[in-house]
Design an enzyme around this catalytic site. Structure first.
Site, short mmCIF file in Angstrom:
data_model
loop_
_atom_site.label_atom_id
_atom_site.label_comp_id
_atom_site.label_asym_id
_atom_site.label_seq_id
_atom_site.Cartn_x
_atom_site.Cartn_y
_atom_site.Cartn_z
N ARG A 591 -8.52 1.88 -0.34
CA ARG A 591 -9.80 2.01 0.37
C ARG A 591 -9.68 2.89 1.59
NH1 ARG A 591 -10.32 -3.59 0.61
NH2 ARG A 591 -11.47 -4.41 -1.14
N SER A 652 0.86 -1.51 2.43
CA SER A 652 1.38 -2.81 2.00
C SER A 652 2.73 -2.70 1.29
CB SER A 652 0.38 -3.48 1.06
OG SER A 652 -0.91 -3.31 1.54
N ASP A 706 -0.25 -5.30 4.97
CA ASP A 706 -1.51 -5.98 4.66
C ASP A 706 -1.55 -7.41 5.17
OD1 ASP A 706 0.37 -6.70 2.76
OD2 ASP A 706 -0.95 -6.47 1.03
C1 BG6 Z 1 -7.15 -6.68 0.06
C2 BG6 Z 1 -6.57 -6.14 1.35
O1 BG6 Z 1 -8.30 -7.39 0.32
O2 BG6 Z 1 -6.18 -7.50 -0.54
C3 BG6 Z 1 -5.31 -5.38 1.02
O3 BG6 Z 1 -7.51 -5.33 1.98
C4 BG6 Z 1 -4.34 -6.24 0.30
O4 BG6 Z 1 -4.73 -4.86 2.18
C5 BG6 Z 1 -4.99 -6.83 -0.89
O5 BG6 Z 1 -3.20 -5.53 -0.06
C6 BG6 Z 1 -4.09 -7.78 -1.60
O6 BG6 Z 1 -4.66 -8.23 -2.79
P1 BG6 Z 1 -4.58 -7.46 -4.15
O7 BG6 Z 1 -4.92 -8.48 -5.13
O8 BG6 Z 1 -5.55 -6.35 -4.08
O9 BG6 Z 1 -3.17 -6.98 -4.29
C1 GLC Z 2 4.62 -6.48 -1.69
C2 GLC Z 2 4.91 -5.58 -0.51
C3 GLC Z 2 4.44 -6.22 0.76
C4 GLC Z 2 3.02 -6.63 0.65
C5 GLC Z 2 2.83 -7.53 -0.55
C6 GLC Z 2 1.39 -7.95 -0.75
O1 GLC Z 2 5.40 -7.58 -1.57
O2 GLC Z 2 6.28 -5.32 -0.45
O3 GLC Z 2 4.60 -5.33 1.83
O4 GLC Z 2 2.63 -7.27 1.79
O5 GLC Z 2 3.26 -6.86 -1.71
O6 GLC Z 2 0.58 -6.88 -0.97
#
Ligand code: BG6
Ligand code: GLC
Length: 965
Positions: A591, A652, A706
């Site tokens: 995003r 992340s 994240d």
């Molecule tokens: C989102 C966050 O809502 O959730 C992200 O904005 C995050 O930063 C993510 O990594 C984690 O959930 P998923 O299911 O999208 O990996």
């Molecule tokens: C993976 C990444 C970590 C992140 C997590 C959730 O473990 O290494 O940085 O926070 O996924 O998205």
């Protein structure tokens, strides 16, 4: 009075069909109801539309002589005799009046059907079950035969005057041609009203005699001979082999049985006979036996009706609706005990004086009122009372005192059938029987099944047995036409039960054994995934140990949990202000956002962009160029091109941060592998891409994980939020740690947020004892084998693959798809998080699960669907529990470091698995409470994603940078 001459011949009926053409509408379709206030079937003697199976209408011609003629169409008249529209009752003959009182208008039948459905719901609901008259008793039969059942099964059926014993051999051939040997024993006079013990002893003696005469040495040598017991009375079952008698009926009143488990009583009696190898495996109602008898592979039967001495029906209901049984998967057969319908007075207006007399003279006055209207034990009696009344009115037998009619039981069902089936018989009596109130309740059951299975039309097989069905040729016709009228959306096919309920009982017993063996085998496969409390405590302790090692400078390099400093030292305090760009990379979606933080609050706009797999796994340059393209596109769309906004970057992946805006990528995770990035400063990689694109419209001021973005975003609303948790594509957590504990950063004052990177927990082998063969295969097939081992047990990216591995093992063990190979299961990643979440939805009908599986081109039976759900449950439960064990270590550590007896803290949480899965969060929270009882943990769902948090971090960084300037 009816005479043969007035009955329309089939020829006449055909020609009356031709007349109907005149009544068609202009569009050629049948004309509809004559007036809106008249429901479809209310008028006698007028053309009125009949719903056919598909609910469309056809028109029945006016027939002046309807009282006397019978045809399929005439069902309307049998039931449609709305008294208000009848000919003036003063003009009616006594016989007509008697007949009329025995018939029920169609509208009333519709109302009865509605009541029946209400009663069924009441009976199924946990709160109202105890007061419900229609008891809707769970039978613990959750599967119908699939044709693979095999072996010898003993059956004993308790009948009205007899005990039937059967030995059924099933060959696993679709149950088409079982071998059945049977013997019938007459019950001694008076036994029905005697002692319970004597009754059960008698049954056991019958079995003993039967076995002595029929069994081969092969059977005698088998260690156990499973027995199915058909016990046609109202029983509260808590298992297939535990059934407490609620009440006797049909003239039975043996002492000492009500409230007792009849399986146990029979087993004790059998043991007394020294038939120790005979084991009571299943107790069932006769309706259930009937339904099962009629069920063969390829032709499952899901409703069973017994129209005999008593009247009752069972059907396969969606298990989650049967609240009185703790079974939510699949379907369960419910014994409706519909004979009790009307015991609350709802049928009083259709109860005739004859019914009242019959009820009063019965062994159980006031109860089973409906059974007494239709059971053959009572039909003769109803007719007798009707005849007494007619004789008294001098309408029959010229008023002669027919004393014989005063004698209870003189008129049996057989007499009635003899009359009714004899064309030259007494037509009035024939009318009485034909007018008998053949229930609207089958219609109620069919409609209920149709609705609860979420179907537009229900095609279903209905097994039927009993004297009324076999002895009365028009039974089927009338039953079907009534149900067609009242439940036009359903298409029942009646199947006669050959071999009574005995063969079905053998099948129930066989299915029970097959399922027990299957469930043992399934348990064996799933056992390694089921974690004990001790296992979880150990995980918690290991996590704690790894956290300490990760925080300590010396041990950090070898710790599997890296405990990365984030340089975020405060959660938001509400003074953050400004407009920011934010990027959110590494979850399901990439995003780009613009975030405005003002005194009034935060507003955001965002756009989702796709990162194709080729870019995730291509070169770092291509990845960051792509990110830049997306930013530029976004700024154009949002009219932000001319502004130089500070940017917060949610990235992340594990990074060694040197400062808020300097973060070296330690390793890729979650399927990313863009080259040339590991070991580099990610902020710099982004700046380099901006340079390549000559884009000056952004200024990267902070990079956050994240988890940190989530904690900050939730912290804006709840100051107690000091933990961030992600359970999505990957899993990870961060929390506010005391600086004095952070050996990897200078300084002892205050706190710093630590990005744990707990996904890598176990990469040093400390969790090896937990990994099952399935986990190992899943790990080996990822692009980072041996890495992110904890994450691979928990997060959405991997759970579907674990499920797939287990299912493949189950196919191999012949537990799924009847052992047929399933090539589709070889497809990697066919089960996404979305699938896991849907399949476990409470109350999701199996039909829907099957539809989901069919979409994946998996041709699953209902049993397969149940099993798949069980596998998903085991996998997701383990994930939630492991996550809880990790979190327990975190909260306990925080509590200890702060020297508190009790810690109150909020966890900001995000991720598709956590958000979408129906049980994950509950299981997580329950386990956490158990493992960390001194911590009061609140979970706050992050609504707007972590970009908002990244912007808040950027705000602080920006303020600090400006202050420094
Ligand atoms: C989102 C966050 O809502 O959730 C992200 O904005 C995050 O930063 C993510 O990594 C984690 O959930 P998923 O299911 O999208 O990996
Ligand atoms: C993976 C990444 C970590 C992140 C997590 C959730 O473990 O290494 O940085 O926070 O996924 O998205």
């Amino acid at each position: 009075m009816a005479s043969r001459g007035t009955r329309p011949t089939s020829q006449e009926r055909r020609s009356s069909g031709a007349d109907r053409a005149d009544q068609r509408g202009a569009d050629g379709r049948p004309a509809l109801s004559t007036g809106p206030e008249l429901g479809p079937m209310t008028l006698m003697g007028q053309s009125c539309p009949l719903h056919n199976r598909r609910g469309s209408a056809r028109v029945v011609p006016r027939d002046e002589n309807m009282e006397l003629s019978f045809s399929m169409e005439m069902d309307t008249r049998i039931y449609g005799s709305n008294p208000g529209q009848h000919q003036d009752s003063s003009q009616a003959t006594p016989i007509q009046r008697a007949l009329r009182s025995l018939s029920i208008p169609l509208e009333r039948l519709h109302i009865m059907k509605g009541h029946m459905i209400e009663d069924m719901c009441k009976g199924l609901c946990r709160q109202t079950h105890a007061q419900a008259k229609v008891r809707m008793l769970p039978t613990y039969i959750a599967s119908i035969p699939n044709g693979t059942e095999k072996g010898n099964f003993l059956v004993v059926e308790l009948c009205q005057n007899q005990v039937r014993t059967l030995l059924v051999t099933l060959y696993g051939d679709g149950n088409m041609s079982p071998n059945i040997v049977y013997k019938i024993f007459d019950m001694p006079e008076g036994m029905r009203q005697g002692e319970g013990e004597a009754l059960f002893d008698f049954i056991a003696q019958c079995l003993s005699k039967f076995l002595a005469e029929t069994t081969t040495s092969e059977i005698k040598e088998t260690t156990t001979l499973p027995l199915g017991f058909v016990f046609p009375f109202s029983c509260q079952q808590t298992r297939l082999d535990k059934a407490e008698l609620l009440s006797w009926s049909k003239g039975f009143s043996c002492s000492g049985v009500v409230g007792k488990d009849v399986a146990q009583l029979l087993q004790s009696a059998i043991n007394k006979q020294e038939l120790r190898h005979v084991e009571v495996v299943a107790v069932m109602n006769d309706t259930v036996g009937t339904m099962m008898t009629c069920s063969m592979e390829g032709r499952p039967c899901e409703v069973g009706i017994v129209a005999d001495k008593g009247s009752n029906c069972c059907f396969m209901a969606e298990s989650y609706l049967v609240e009185t049984a703790d079974e939510t998967s699949g379907r369960m057969c419910v014994n409706t005990e519909w004979g009790c319908f009307g015991d609350d007075g709802i049928l009083n207006d259709v109860f005739t004086p004859y019914d009242e007399c019959v009820d009063k003279e019965s062994s159980n006055p006031g109860v089973k009122r409906f059974e007494k209207m239709v059971g053959t034990l009572y039909v003769g009696e109803i007719v007798r009372h009707a005849l007494i009344a007619l004789t008294a009115e001098k309408a029959l037998f010229n008023g002669t005192d027919v004393a014989v009619l005063k004698q209870k039981g003189v008129f049996t069902m057989q007499h009635v059938l003899d009359i009714i089936n004899n064309e030259d018989g007494i037509t009035e009596v024939k009318k009485i029987l034909e007018s008998l109130r053949l229930q609207p309740r089958l219609a109620a059951i069919l409609s209920y099944m149709c609705q609860t299975r979420d179907l537009e039309t229900l095609t279903v097989n209905v097994g039927v047995e009993g004297e009324l069905y076999t002895g009365y040729p028009r039974f089927e016709e009338i039953l079907l036409s009534v149900s067609r009228l009242l439940a036009p959306e359903c298409m029942p096919t009646l199947l006669p039960s050959r071999d009574g309920s005995g063969r079905g009982a053998a099948m129930v017993t066989a299915v029970a054994l097959r399922l027990a063996a299957q469930s043992r085998a399934v348990d064996e496969v799933l056992a390694p995934l089921r974690l004990s409390r001790a296992d979880l405590e150990k995980v918690q302790a290991l996590m704690r140990q790894e956290m300490d090692r990760g925080l300590c400078k010396e041990t950090n390099p070898t710790a599997s949990v890296r405990m990365l400093p984030t340089y975020v030292t405060h959660t938001p305090d509400g003074t953050e202000r400004g407009d920011f760009l934010a990027l959110d990379l590494g979850g399901t979606n990439f995003r780009v956002l613009v975030v405005r933080v003002t005194e009034e609050g935060i507003t955001m706009a965002s756009e989702i962009y796709v990162i194709p797999a080729t870019i995730m796994q291509g070169t770092g340059e291509a990845l960051f160029d792509h990110i830049l393209d997306c930013i530029i596109d976004f700024q154009m769309k949002q009219n932000l091109v001319t502004q130089m906004l500070p940017l917060g970057f949610t990235f992340s992946f594990p990074c060694q941060q040197v400062g808020l805006d300097k973060a070296l990528l330690l390793t890729w995770t979650k399927g990313f592998s863009a080259s040339g990035c590991v070991g580099k400063d990610v902020v710099q990689l982004l700046r380099d891409a901006a340079k390549r694109k000559q884009h000056l419209g952004m200024q990267v001021v902070a990079l956050v994980n994240d988890t940190v973005g989530t904690m900050m975003a939730c912290g804006y609303d709840d100051p107690k939020c000091e933990i961030g948790l992600i359970v999505g594509t990957g899993t990870n957590a961060c929390y506010m740690e005391e600086m004095k504990n952070v050996g990897t950063v200078e300084g002892d004052q205050g706190r710093m947020c630590i990005n744990m990177e707990w996904g890598a927990f176990g990469d040093n082998g400390c969790l090896d004892h937990l990994f099952t063969q399935f986990d190992k295969v899943v790990d080996e097939t990822t692009i980072n084998p041996g890495k992110q081992r904890f994450e691979k047990l928990i997060s959405g990216m991997y759970l579907g693959e674990i499920v797939r591995q287990i299912l493949m093992a189950m196919v191999e063990k012949q537990l799924l798809f009847k052992g047929r190979p399933c090539p589709k299961l070889q497809t990697r990643n066919i089960f996404q998080t979305k699938f896991l979440s849907t399949i476990e939805l409470n109350g999701l009908a199996l039909r829907q699960i099957r539809a989901i599986l069919n979409e994946l081109e998996l041709d699953a039976s209902f049993e397969d669907s149940v099993l798949m759900r069980e596998v998903c449950q085991a996998v997701s439960l383990r994930a939630a529990q492991l996550c809880a064990a990790g979190l327990a270590a975190v909260v306990e550590k925080m509590r200890e470091s702060r020297g508190l007896d009790q810690l109150s803290v909020t966890v900001g949480v995000d991720g598709t698995l956590y958000k979408l899965h129906p049980c994950f969060s509950d299981n997580l929270q329950k386990t956490l409470k158990d493992l960390a009882p001194k911590c009061n943990v609140t979970f706050l769902l992050s609504e707007d994603g972590s970009g908002k948090g990244a912007a808040l971090v950027a705000a602080v960084a920006d303020r600090a940078a400006n202050a420094a300037k």
